[in-house]
Design a protein around this motif. Structure first.
Motif, short mmCIF file in Angstrom:
data_model
loop_
_atom_site.label_atom_id
_atom_site.label_comp_id
_atom_site.label_asym_id
_atom_site.label_seq_id
_atom_site.Cartn_x
_atom_site.Cartn_y
_atom_site.Cartn_z
N HIS A 140 48.08 81.90 -55.13
CA HIS A 140 48.63 80.69 -55.75
C HIS A 140 49.86 81.09 -56.57
CE1 HIS A 140 46.95 81.64 -59.70
NE2 HIS A 140 45.81 81.93 -59.09
N PRO A 141 50.70 80.13 -56.96
CA PRO A 141 52.03 80.47 -57.49
C PRO A 141 52.06 81.46 -58.66
CG PRO A 141 51.96 78.15 -56.94
CD PRO A 141 50.56 78.67 -56.76
N LEU A 171 46.61 77.06 -47.94
CA LEU A 171 46.20 76.22 -49.07
C LEU A 171 47.30 75.21 -49.45
CD1 LEU A 171 44.51 78.91 -51.37
CD2 LEU A 171 43.38 77.24 -49.89
N GLY A 172 48.31 75.07 -48.59
CA GLY A 172 49.40 74.14 -48.89
C GLY A 172 50.33 74.63 -50.00
N LEU A 173 50.34 75.95 -50.24
CA LEU A 173 51.08 76.49 -51.39
C LEU A 173 52.23 77.42 -50.98
CD1 LEU A 173 48.03 77.30 -53.69
CD2 LEU A 173 49.68 75.44 -54.00
N ALA A 174 52.56 77.46 -49.70
CA ALA A 174 53.56 78.45 -49.24
C ALA A 174 54.91 78.27 -49.91
CB ALA A 174 53.71 78.37 -47.72
N VAL A 175 55.37 77.02 -50.04
CA VAL A 175 56.69 76.78 -50.66
C VAL A 175 56.64 77.09 -52.15
CG1 VAL A 175 58.38 74.99 -51.27
CG2 VAL A 175 57.51 75.15 -48.92
N ALA A 176 55.60 76.62 -52.83
CA ALA A 176 55.46 76.88 -54.26
C ALA A 176 55.35 78.39 -54.54
CB ALA A 176 54.23 76.17 -54.81
N ASN A 177 54.59 79.08 -53.72
CA ASN A 177 54.46 80.54 -53.89
C ASN A 177 55.81 81.23 -53.69
OD1 ASN A 177 51.71 80.46 -54.41
ND2 ASN A 177 51.10 80.89 -52.31
N SER A 178 56.54 80.82 -52.66
CA SER A 178 57.83 81.44 -52.36
C SER A 178 58.82 81.24 -53.50
CB SER A 178 58.43 80.84 -51.07
OG SER A 178 57.57 81.06 -49.98
N ILE A 179 58.85 80.03 -54.05
CA ILE A 179 59.78 79.73 -55.15
C ILE A 179 59.40 80.53 -56.40
CG2 ILE A 179 60.44 77.88 -56.77
CD1 ILE A 179 60.44 76.01 -54.28
N VAL A 189 63.55 85.16 -48.79
CA VAL A 189 62.35 84.38 -48.50
C VAL A 189 62.20 84.27 -46.99
CG1 VAL A 189 61.21 82.14 -48.72
CG2 VAL A 189 62.57 83.02 -50.62
N GLU A 190 61.06 84.65 -46.49
CA GLU A 190 60.79 84.52 -45.05
C GLU A 190 60.15 83.15 -44.85
OE1 GLU A 190 58.99 88.07 -43.49
OE2 GLU A 190 60.59 89.26 -44.40
#
Length: 258
Positions: A140-141, A171-179, A189-190
């Motif tokens: 998670h982020p 978990l629907g968190l890929a963008v939040a984690n990347s940021i 960022v891949e």
């Protein structure tokens, strides 16, 4: 045209089709770095080098699992053997190109000291980009951002490489984690257009680009990606893959600006 810096075009050792596709993309490339993926085996790296060599800017991206569960059940290798493979594979890739990326597969479930040891070995062997993937989409982020901050503070020569985030969206968190990784030191960022990828997909390129653009007050980072192309790229990927874009998808969904 769109301004993507690096295109990971495929996995040349996976099949003849993948090899041919990566080679064709490498030949046509002009400004983007064209990258091929390779496991840490000598054959994978040789096939990868062969596929990307005609690119104006070739990159080899090699990886190995570093988490206890993957080392035991997937690789059937102990930590020392993995460490040895990291050094050997990165050095072999570096013989072919100055641009070598190394990934600790399943980094988010890897024992911290061992992760640092592997990264240290990869940097000493010539890696120029270090990628810490959340392979199983488990992080998670706050946790993912803290991992980057801690690794960058701990690893010697961390300032000599580019740090990269690679998140899955289970978990629907890929963008939040990347940021959050970017906020804590990642500078690559891949991601994929429409979040395309196995299982629940990868981080969506268009969402990351626009989040940083719209909220530049709190995310003072820039990319060369031209937002005007995002909708067109999304529609093209959807058409080619046959994966429809959900109507309420952020940024490129039909209803996003309705």
């Amino acid at each position: 045209t769109m301004g993507v810096d690096v295109i990971e075009a495929g996995f040349p050792a996976a099949s003849e089709g993948d090899f041919a596709a990566v080679s064709a993309i490498a030949e046509q490339s002009r400004s983007a770095i064209i990258c091929g993926l390779a496991r840490s085996t000598p054959n994978d790296i040789e096939r990868c080098a062969e596929a990307v060599k005609k690119s104006a800017r070739p990159r080899i991206h090699t990886f190995i699992s570093t988490s206890p569960v993957h080392m035991k059940h997937k690789l059937k290798m102990g930590p020392n053997a993995v460490l040895e493979a990291v050094g050997r594979s990165v050095a072999q890739a570096r013989n072919h190109t100055d641009d070598v990326e190394w990934s600790a597969e399943d980094a988010t479930r890897t024992e911290f000291d061992f992760l640092c040891k592997c990264i240290d070995t990869a940097i000493a062997s010539g890696a120029t980009t270090i990628n810490l993937p959340d392979t199983v989409g488990y992080s998670h982020p706050d946790e993912y951002g803290a991992l980057f901050r801690r690794v960058i503070e701990t690893v010697p020569n961390s300032d000599k490489v580019i740090w990269s985030a690679h998140c899955h969206n289970d978990l629907g968190l890929a963008v939040a984690n990347s940021i959050n990784a970017v906020a804590n030191g990642a500078r690559q960022v891949e991601c994929a257009i429409n979040g395309l990828g196995e299982r629940a997909g990868n981080a969506a390129l268009e969402e990351i680009v626009m989040a940083m653009k719209v909220r530049s007050d709190t995310l003072p980072f820039e990319t060369d990606i031209k937002p005007a192309y995002l909708s067109r790229a999304s529609a093209m990927v959807s058409r080619i893959t046959g994966f429809p874009v959900q109507y309420n998808k952020a940024i490129v969904g039909k209803n996003a600006f309705a």
